[in-house]
Design an enzyme around this catalytic site. Structure first.
Site, mmCIF file in Angstrom:
data_model
loop_
_atom_site.group_PDB
_atom_site.id
_atom_site.type_symbol
_atom_site.label_atom_id
_atom_site.label_comp_id
_atom_site.label_asym_id
_atom_site.label_seq_id
_atom_site.Cartn_x
_atom_site.Cartn_y
_atom_site.Cartn_z
ATOM 1 N N GLU A 58 10.084 1.130 -8.117
ATOM 2 C CA GLU A 58 9.754 1.589 -6.973
ATOM 3 C C GLU A 58 11.117 1.931 -5.934
ATOM 4 O OE1 GLU A 58 7.125 0.758 -2.888
ATOM 5 O OE2 GLU A 58 8.537 -0.686 -3.665
ATOM 6 N N TRP A 80 1.701 2.997 -5.235
ATOM 7 C CA TRP A 80 1.319 3.985 -4.159
ATOM 8 C C TRP A 80 0.035 4.826 -4.818
ATOM 9 C CZ3 TRP A 80 3.870 5.011 0.149
ATOM 10 C CH2 TRP A 80 4.844 4.296 0.585
ATOM 11 N N CYS A 196 7.122 1.518 6.881
ATOM 12 C CA CYS A 196 6.790 0.127 7.665
ATOM 13 C C CYS A 196 8.162 -0.495 7.499
ATOM 14 C CB CYS A 196 5.786 -0.706 6.464
ATOM 15 S SG CYS A 196 4.277 -0.035 6.573
ATOM 16 N N ARG A 216 8.451 -3.017 10.841
ATOM 17 C CA ARG A 216 7.592 -2.756 11.972
ATOM 18 C C ARG A 216 6.317 -3.387 11.576
ATOM 19 N NH1 ARG A 216 3.429 0.960 11.119
ATOM 20 N NH2 ARG A 216 3.452 1.993 9.516
ATOM 21 N N ASP A 219 2.525 -6.385 5.864
ATOM 22 C CA ASP A 219 1.292 -7.079 5.002
ATOM 23 C C ASP A 219 1.763 -8.277 4.186
ATOM 24 O OD1 ASP A 219 -0.690 -7.842 3.165
ATOM 25 O OD2 ASP A 219 -0.955 -5.638 2.410
ATOM 26 N N HIS A 257 1.229 -9.600 9.482
ATOM 27 C CA HIS A 257 -0.348 -10.002 9.462
ATOM 28 C C HIS A 257 -0.641 -10.420 8.099
ATOM 29 C CE1 HIS A 257 0.461 -5.581 9.014
ATOM 30 N NE2 HIS A 257 -0.393 -5.823 8.084
ATOM 31 N N TYR A 259 -4.289 -9.814 6.137
ATOM 32 C CA TYR A 259 -5.710 -9.387 6.456
ATOM 33 C C TYR A 259 -6.902 -10.432 6.243
ATOM 34 C CZ TYR A 259 -3.758 -4.928 6.264
ATOM 35 O OH TYR A 259 -2.964 -3.318 6.553
#
Length: 314
Positions: A58, A80, A196, A216, A219, A257, A259
């Site tokens: 990546e 992706w 992100c 910003r 995950d 965060h 999930y």
């Protein structure tokens, strides 16, 4: 990687419940920072196996300024795929089963998950075999690689932010302007996913190169381990070209965060003891960051706990 595990505990204990774009739901904190001394080992998570090969492919994709998933799929990197797949299933050309909210539905329905995987396999086959299809549905818009290497200017020119920063580190290491931004307000709406990890700054002191990233949206279970490894690797590569040692990677998070459908996995991970960090091996024959290929980058001594699977929120 105690810093990362401490972040997970902090979110679970102090995070607030928030809705999100995907409809999955999160526990979230705002404003958090971790620091990693890169001289102590390569910061790849050891409490669950993290696919370093995917991190490498990546990052090299970003470095080449590429924005089409075809390159990643050719490298057997599918991180992706969901965003390009979403573009296809929402188009008039798609005639298969209903894929509305496929990510959330697949996480709850094993039968539907199999249907999604069948369509995803078909999508990847078409990307690899049909050039016109890949051009239309494989391109993610002006995402990271485009902004890093070809930021568009008002007069129709482009700015190679990455090359410019590397040159400035070499000739003016004390500058406070060693900055690369992926957040381009004029093009955010054209991106499959707005950046992100949006803003990075490099810093040279005592012959060492450090990098601070502002992310910003983070995950924490799935994405952040990749982000830490990717920017640590980027720092190593730039330091090598600039004949510097590595200093720190400073990771500053905005909305950090977990999930709600990752909580069981996080609990499992927190029960594991961290192991020794691996060492990064770079091909000494490669001088420029832009010359590296996947086989030029490897790890030594990576002995992680087993992988923990979790659904991605799209």
């Amino acid at each position: 990687m105690e810093q990362y595990l401490t972040l997970c505990k902090h979110i679970m204990n102090s995070g607030v419940t928030k809705g999100d774009r995907t409809g999955t739901g999160t526990k979230s904190v705002f404003g958090y920072q971790m620091r990693f001394d890169l001289s102590e080992g390569f910061p790849l998570l050891t409490t669950k196996k993290t696919a370093f090969r995917l991190v490498v492919s990546e990052l090299l994709w970003f470095l080449k300024g590429d924005t089409n998933v075809k390159t990643l799929i050719q490298a057997n990197n599918h991180i992706w795929d969901e965003w390009a797949f979403e573009k296809w299933v929402n188009s008039e050309e798609y005639t298969g089963p209903d894929m509305t909210n496929f990510g959330v539905r697949a996480a709850k329905d094993p039968e539907f998950k199999n249907v999604v995987q069948q369509q995803m396999d078909l999508f990847c086959e078409k990307i690899l075999s049909e050039d016109a299809f890949a051009e239309e549905f494989g391109d993610l818009g002006p995402v990271y690689g485009r902004q890093w290497r070809s930021w568009p200017t008002m007069d129709g020119q482009t700015i190679d932010q990455l090359r410019n920063v590397i040159e400035q580190i070499k000739v003016n290491p004390d500058s406070r302007r060693h900055i690369i931004t992926a957040w381009n307000p004029a093009e955010v709406d054209e991106m499959a996913l707005p950046p992100c990890h949006a803003f990075m700054q490099f810093y040279v002191a005592n012959g060492k190169l450090s990098c601070q990233l502002y992310q910003r949206s983070a995950d924490v279970f799935l994405g952040v381990p990749f982000n830490i490894a990717s920017y640590a690797l980027l720092t190593h590569l730039i330091a090598k070209e600039c004949h510097l040692e590595v200093g720190e990677f400073v990771h500053t998070l905005g909305d950090a965060h977990l999930y709600v459908n990752h909580m069981e996995q996080v609990t499992t991970q927190l029960e594991r003891e961290p192991r020794a960090l691996p060492q990064l091996l770079l091909n000494d024959q490669k001088e420029s960051i832009f010359d590296f290929e996947i086989e030029d980058i490897a790890l030594e001594g990576y002995d992680p706990h087993p992988r923990i699977k979790a659904p991605i929120a799209v």
